[in-house]
Design a protein around this motif. Sequence first.
Motif, PDB file in Angstrom:
ATOM      1  N   THR A   6       0.821  -1.212   0.000  1.00  0.00           N
ATOM      2  CA  THR A   6       0.000   0.000   0.000  1.00  0.00           C
ATOM      3  C   THR A   6       0.856   1.264   0.000  1.00  0.00           C
ATOM      4  O   THR A   6       0.524   2.251  -0.668  1.00  0.00           O
ATOM      5  CB  THR A   6      -0.922  -0.006   1.229  1.00  0.00           C
ATOM      6  OG1 THR A   6      -1.760  -1.165   1.172  1.00  0.00           O
ATOM      7  CG2 THR A   6      -1.780   1.238   1.279  1.00  0.00           C
ATOM      8  N   ALA A   7       1.980   1.254   0.729  1.00  0.00           N
ATOM      9  CA  ALA A   7       2.822   2.446   0.821  1.00  0.00           C
ATOM     10  C   ALA A   7       3.379   2.844  -0.533  1.00  0.00           C
ATOM     11  O   ALA A   7       3.575   4.040  -0.816  1.00  0.00           O
ATOM     12  CB  ALA A   7       3.959   2.200   1.811  1.00  0.00           C
ATOM     13  N   LEU A 187      -6.310   6.034   5.606  1.00  0.00           N
ATOM     14  CA  LEU A 187      -6.479   4.575   5.611  1.00  0.00           C
ATOM     15  C   LEU A 187      -7.905   4.183   5.227  1.00  0.00           C
ATOM     16  O   LEU A 187      -8.112   3.165   4.548  1.00  0.00           O
ATOM     17  CB  LEU A 187      -6.129   4.018   6.998  1.00  0.00           C
ATOM     18  CG  LEU A 187      -4.659   4.042   7.409  1.00  0.00           C
ATOM     19  CD1 LEU A 187      -4.491   3.482   8.813  1.00  0.00           C
ATOM     20  CD2 LEU A 187      -3.797   3.250   6.429  1.00  0.00           C
ATOM     21  N   ILE A 190      -8.182   4.405   1.479  1.00  0.00           N
ATOM     22  CA  ILE A 190      -7.527   3.258   0.840  1.00  0.00           C
ATOM     23  C   ILE A 190      -8.388   2.010   0.979  1.00  0.00           C
ATOM     24  O   ILE A 190      -8.536   1.226   0.025  1.00  0.00           O
ATOM     25  CB  ILE A 190      -6.137   3.036   1.461  1.00  0.00           C
ATOM     26  CG1 ILE A 190      -5.216   4.222   1.140  1.00  0.00           C
ATOM     27  CG2 ILE A 190      -5.521   1.735   0.976  1.00  0.00           C
ATOM     28  CD1 ILE A 190      -3.878   4.160   1.852  1.00  0.00           C
ATOM     29  N   ARG A 215       3.785   5.662   6.610  1.00  0.00           N
ATOM     30  CA  ARG A 215       4.256   4.422   5.992  1.00  0.00           C
ATOM     31  C   ARG A 215       4.077   3.244   6.945  1.00  0.00           C
ATOM     32  O   ARG A 215       3.687   2.143   6.517  1.00  0.00           O
ATOM     33  CB  ARG A 215       5.723   4.565   5.585  1.00  0.00           C
ATOM     34  CG  ARG A 215       6.263   3.343   4.850  1.00  0.00           C
ATOM     35  CD  ARG A 215       7.686   3.547   4.377  1.00  0.00           C
ATOM     36  NE  ARG A 215       8.590   3.802   5.479  1.00  0.00           N
ATOM     37  CZ  ARG A 215       9.434   4.830   5.522  1.00  0.00           C
ATOM     38  NH1 ARG A 215       9.454   5.707   4.529  1.00  0.00           N
ATOM     39  NH2 ARG A 215      10.253   4.986   6.542  1.00  0.00           N
ATOM     40  N   GLU A 218       0.402   2.239   6.983  1.00  0.00           N
ATOM     41  CA  GLU A 218       0.027   1.473   5.780  1.00  0.00           C
ATOM     42  C   GLU A 218       0.585   0.063   5.832  1.00  0.00           C
ATOM     43  O   GLU A 218      -0.050  -0.888   5.343  1.00  0.00           O
ATOM     44  CB  GLU A 218       0.524   2.220   4.543  1.00  0.00           C
ATOM     45  CG  GLU A 218      -0.226   3.524   4.291  1.00  0.00           C
ATOM     46  CD  GLU A 218       0.407   4.370   3.212  1.00  0.00           C
ATOM     47  OE1 GLU A 218      -0.286   5.216   2.635  1.00  0.00           O
ATOM     48  OE2 GLU A 218       1.619   4.191   2.943  1.00  0.00           O
ATOM     49  N   ASP A 222      -1.657  -3.366   5.733  1.00  0.00           N
ATOM     50  CA  ASP A 222      -1.428  -4.519   4.851  1.00  0.00           C
ATOM     51  C   ASP A 222      -1.363  -5.816   5.642  1.00  0.00           C
ATOM     52  O   ASP A 222      -1.902  -6.855   5.211  1.00  0.00           O
ATOM     53  CB  ASP A 222      -0.123  -4.321   4.070  1.00  0.00           C
ATOM     54  CG  ASP A 222      -0.282  -3.338   2.918  1.00  0.00           C
ATOM     55  OD1 ASP A 222      -1.429  -3.060   2.535  1.00  0.00           O
ATOM     56  OD2 ASP A 222       0.745  -2.835   2.421  1.00  0.00           O
TER      57      ASP A 222
END
Length: 561
Positions: A6-7, A187, A190, A215, A218, A222
């Motif tokens: 994701t980052a 978040l 996303i 970061r 994220e 994940d």
Amino acid sequence: MAFLVTARKYRPQRFDEVVGQEHITTTLINSLKSGRVAHAYLFTGPRGVGKTTSARILAKSLNCLNPQDFEPCNKCEMCLSIQSSQLMDIIEIDAASNRGIDEIRMLRESVKYSPTKGKYKVYIIDEVHMLTKDSFNAFLKTLEEPPSHTVFIFATTDIQKVPSTIISRCQRYDFRRINLTITKTLLQEIANKEGIKIDDKTLTIIAKKADGGLRDAESFFDQAVAFCGDTVDYETVVKILNLIDDEVYFKISDAILQKDYSIPFSVSKLNYDNGWNFIDFTEGLVEHFRNIMTVVVSGTTDFIETSEVYNQAYLNYQKSFTESDLLRILSYLNNLQSELRFSQNHKLKIEVALCHIIGLERSITISSLLSNIDIDEPDLKSEKVLKPSSKKTELETSTVSDNRNFYQQSTEVKQEEKREIKPIQKSTINEPDSLFNFESVIKKWEGFVKSINSEKALVLGPMVSKLSPIGVDRNRINVQFGDDSGKVMYSTHQEYFDKKIIEHFGKKFHLNFVEGNIVSSFSNEVANSSVSIPKIQFDKSADDDPLIIAIKEELGGEEFN
């Protein structure tokens, strides 16, 4: 296509996509608009907050063929080449692995050459603080006067290790930690794009775990999705990330209010079974009571970083705790944090500490004590003196004295418990018919004499037993004594007598000795008084009295006729 974390997948490609750093992105855009592009930039701040990302966006903006409002278009040949790391004019260097003076010499040589395609040749040096001292020194001249087509962008998480000579040659930009609310919002966006269901409570605990690093947040996201799939629930995230459930802290604060001593042992066992770090647990507990303090002081949850579920729970504590109680608890927990670092048995230390906190009694300030004193009670005939409220008893029986460290940092409670609140009496100077008339002195005289006999029977007992009150004159009690010895003893122990007089009569009197059988001007008052003067005498004669014998033998006393 291979999976992208994701980052990397949602990495910002424009300045307006960088969150939480508006003070930096706005400045960079304005510098591009005005053409005031510096030859060296220094980006510093915590990990995962957008330093390298902003450096890449700046490099694209400087070389974009079709900029839009001074933002990179991300469609032209230059932008696409930079995004795919294929443009030779954008050089990214990891200073941790290229920290020697030889690498810096090679960089100095390459700076001389013009860019191949773009307008600027941009060097992005990450973790620049890892360069050696010699490397920094070799870089100084090039950094101060580079070619006009060269731009240096340094990024570091430890600005303290960068020499001041380097910092002074750069424009410094300090990146901030990402706010919890901003992290949760990003978040959630996303998750919506990925079709993942996740609630606010779970997002909050992930964002708090990241500690301001986007970061990191994220990455945790994940990890949670990899375990849970399309539906991420709170209990599972707590387990896989080994996080401490906030419900545990609310159990402790409730136990303090209910005086439930079983909670510390159940909470300690839960910590031990789940493998939670006891130091992290204590830090979370400090934050929990800090949140309660902000609610008690401000009445709102604006200063709390937590999920909406717990906002109302904190508001419910507004009337349950006082500021002084919370300060005592926070002070104790701060001491506990330092003590845990030197303790061999953290589990036992936590259990004892939590029991101490639960056992702390409510503190009362001097002002609240005085406000509860009934100052309007005018019943003088029944000789009622004003008394503090029953809260004084609660204060005096406080069990806080078991913890010396706590007393050293809680001055307010220490002073309240030690300070004696004296009964309040109305002055009676020039008021012969007031509470402190001769009749009331006669009534209390016997208790006054007995009290001195019980405390100083050997030294002052025989003398005070021979005193006979014969009148009251303003702030003096006239007493009759056979010789000057009584006056000498009184002057020697006057401080003690003053204390006992205030204790029994509620007012500071002085004893005025009238020798022999002189009739006082107040003898008529004695005669008219309906109260007889108590005469306290020894049952035995002076020759057989053990006290007289002891004075003669031990102190060398002599009998006066």
